[in-house]
Design a protein around this motif. Structure first.
Motif, mmCIF file in Angstrom:
data_model
loop_
_atom_site.group_PDB
_atom_site.id
_atom_site.type_symbol
_atom_site.label_atom_id
_atom_site.label_comp_id
_atom_site.label_asym_id
_atom_site.label_seq_id
_atom_site.Cartn_x
_atom_site.Cartn_y
_atom_site.Cartn_z
ATOM 1 N N LEU A 150 2.397 1.745 -3.380
ATOM 2 C CA LEU A 150 1.367 2.205 -4.309
ATOM 3 C C LEU A 150 1.088 3.696 -4.126
ATOM 4 C CD1 LEU A 150 -0.679 1.288 -6.491
ATOM 5 C CD2 LEU A 150 -2.317 0.925 -4.651
ATOM 6 N N GLN A 151 0.983 4.137 -2.870
ATOM 7 C CA GLN A 151 0.723 5.561 -2.590
ATOM 8 C C GLN A 151 1.859 6.441 -3.100
ATOM 9 O OE1 GLN A 151 0.038 5.840 1.595
ATOM 10 N NE2 GLN A 151 -2.042 5.017 1.498
ATOM 11 N N THR A 152 3.096 6.009 -2.873
ATOM 12 C CA THR A 152 4.238 6.806 -3.338
ATOM 13 C C THR A 152 4.272 6.889 -4.854
ATOM 14 O OG1 THR A 152 5.644 4.844 -3.168
ATOM 15 C CG2 THR A 152 5.715 6.406 -1.334
ATOM 16 N N ILE A 153 3.933 5.795 -5.526
ATOM 17 C CA ILE A 153 3.919 5.788 -7.011
ATOM 18 C C ILE A 153 2.819 6.718 -7.513
ATOM 19 C CG2 ILE A 153 3.477 4.375 -9.049
ATOM 20 C CD1 ILE A 153 4.808 2.049 -7.482
ATOM 21 N N GLN A 154 1.623 6.628 -6.914
ATOM 22 C CA GLN A 154 0.499 7.513 -7.314
ATOM 23 C C GLN A 154 0.845 8.982 -7.038
ATOM 24 O OE1 GLN A 154 -2.825 5.916 -5.162
ATOM 25 N NE2 GLN A 154 -3.345 4.422 -6.766
ATOM 26 N N GLY A 155 1.520 9.235 -5.923
ATOM 27 C CA GLY A 155 1.928 10.604 -5.604
ATOM 28 C C GLY A 155 2.920 11.159 -6.592
ATOM 29 N N SER A 156 3.819 10.322 -7.079
ATOM 30 C CA SER A 156 4.823 10.784 -8.041
ATOM 31 C C SER A 156 4.231 11.008 -9.419
ATOM 32 C CB SER A 156 5.989 9.779 -8.112
ATOM 33 O OG SER A 156 5.516 8.558 -8.628
ATOM 34 N N THR A 157 3.222 10.219 -9.806
ATOM 35 C CA THR A 157 2.622 10.397 -11.141
ATOM 36 C C THR A 157 1.681 11.588 -11.183
ATOM 37 O OG1 THR A 157 0.862 8.822 -10.552
ATOM 38 C CG2 THR A 157 2.776 7.948 -11.744
ATOM 39 N N SER A 158 1.026 11.904 -10.074
ATOM 40 C CA SER A 158 0.058 13.033 -10.118
ATOM 41 C C SER A 158 0.716 14.365 -9.849
ATOM 42 C CB SER A 158 -1.020 12.846 -9.030
ATOM 43 O OG SER A 158 -0.423 12.845 -7.756
ATOM 44 N N GLU B 68 0.838 -1.206 0.000
ATOM 45 C CA GLU B 68 0.000 0.000 0.000
ATOM 46 C C GLU B 68 0.871 1.254 0.000
ATOM 47 O OE1 GLU B 68 -2.752 0.101 3.233
ATOM 48 O OE2 GLU B 68 -3.948 -1.567 2.469
#
Length: 196
Positions: free
Chosen positions: A188-196, A185
């Motif tokens: 996943l949060q760090t990846i979503q934070g970097s893409t947005s 989790e």
């Protein structure tokens, strides 16, 4: 036994030698002297040792502090007395100057009334300036406090989030393995934070 001359005695330290016993005594005396020198002289007697602590050695921090404070206060008192003397002299001079002015009463009254009005006006303006300045300082202090409070709340919020995330990351199964659910989790949060 053979009689010795003064010259022979001076060679042997001034004492006639009586065989092996005197040589042993001589060696013992020399060893004692050497040990005394090595250890720093004779030892203290019991009485000297007991009284050594009781003698004052002129270093007492509390006493030194008290003396410094005393001298400091004395300096302030002397400065105060000097300033009183100076004020007394100034008062004498100002009263001497006022007496001749009192003789010129006719013109002095109108000038004094103008000066008194100016003083009153200036005192009112000074009060207003002081109050304005105080209000301004009060406003800036309140603003600073609100900003500080907001920063503190934000810091506490972030800290609690970090603590919760850390607890999740350190959770383990019964066998001692890390629980991967929380770690995935987090990734996943760090990846979503970097893409947005």
């Amino acid at each position: 036994m053979k009689s010795r001359t003064a010259e022979d005695e001076s060679h042997h330290g001034g004492a006639p030698i009586n065989g092996s016993k005197s040589i042993k005594k001589h060696k013992q005396m020399m060893m004692k002297k050497k040990n005394m020198r090595r250890l720093g002289g004779g030892g203290l007697s019991l009485e000297a040792f007991a009284n050594a602590k009781s003698t004052s050695n002129n270093y007492n921090p509390a006493l030194i502090k008290k003396q410094k404070e005393f001298y400091k206060n004395a300096k302030y008192v002397s400065k105060y007395k000097k300033s009183l003397k100076q004020q007394g002299k100034q008062n004498d001079i100002s009263s001497a100057i006022r007496q001749p002015q009192d003789e010129n009463e006719g013109e002095g009254v109108s000038q004094r009334s103008k000066k008194n009005k100016k003083k009153k006006d200036s005192s009112h303006s000074l009060k207003e300036l002081y109050e304005k300045k105080r209000e301004e300082e009060e406003r800036t202090r309140i603003e600073r406090d609100t900003i500080f409070q907001a920063k503190k709340e934000k810091r506490e919020r972030v800290e609690s989030q970090r603590k919760a995330a850390r607890e999740k990351m350190f959770k383990r199964t019964r066998k001692g393995q890390p629980v991967m659910k929380y770690r995935i989790e987090h990734l996943l949060q760090t990846i979503q934070g970097s893409t947005s």
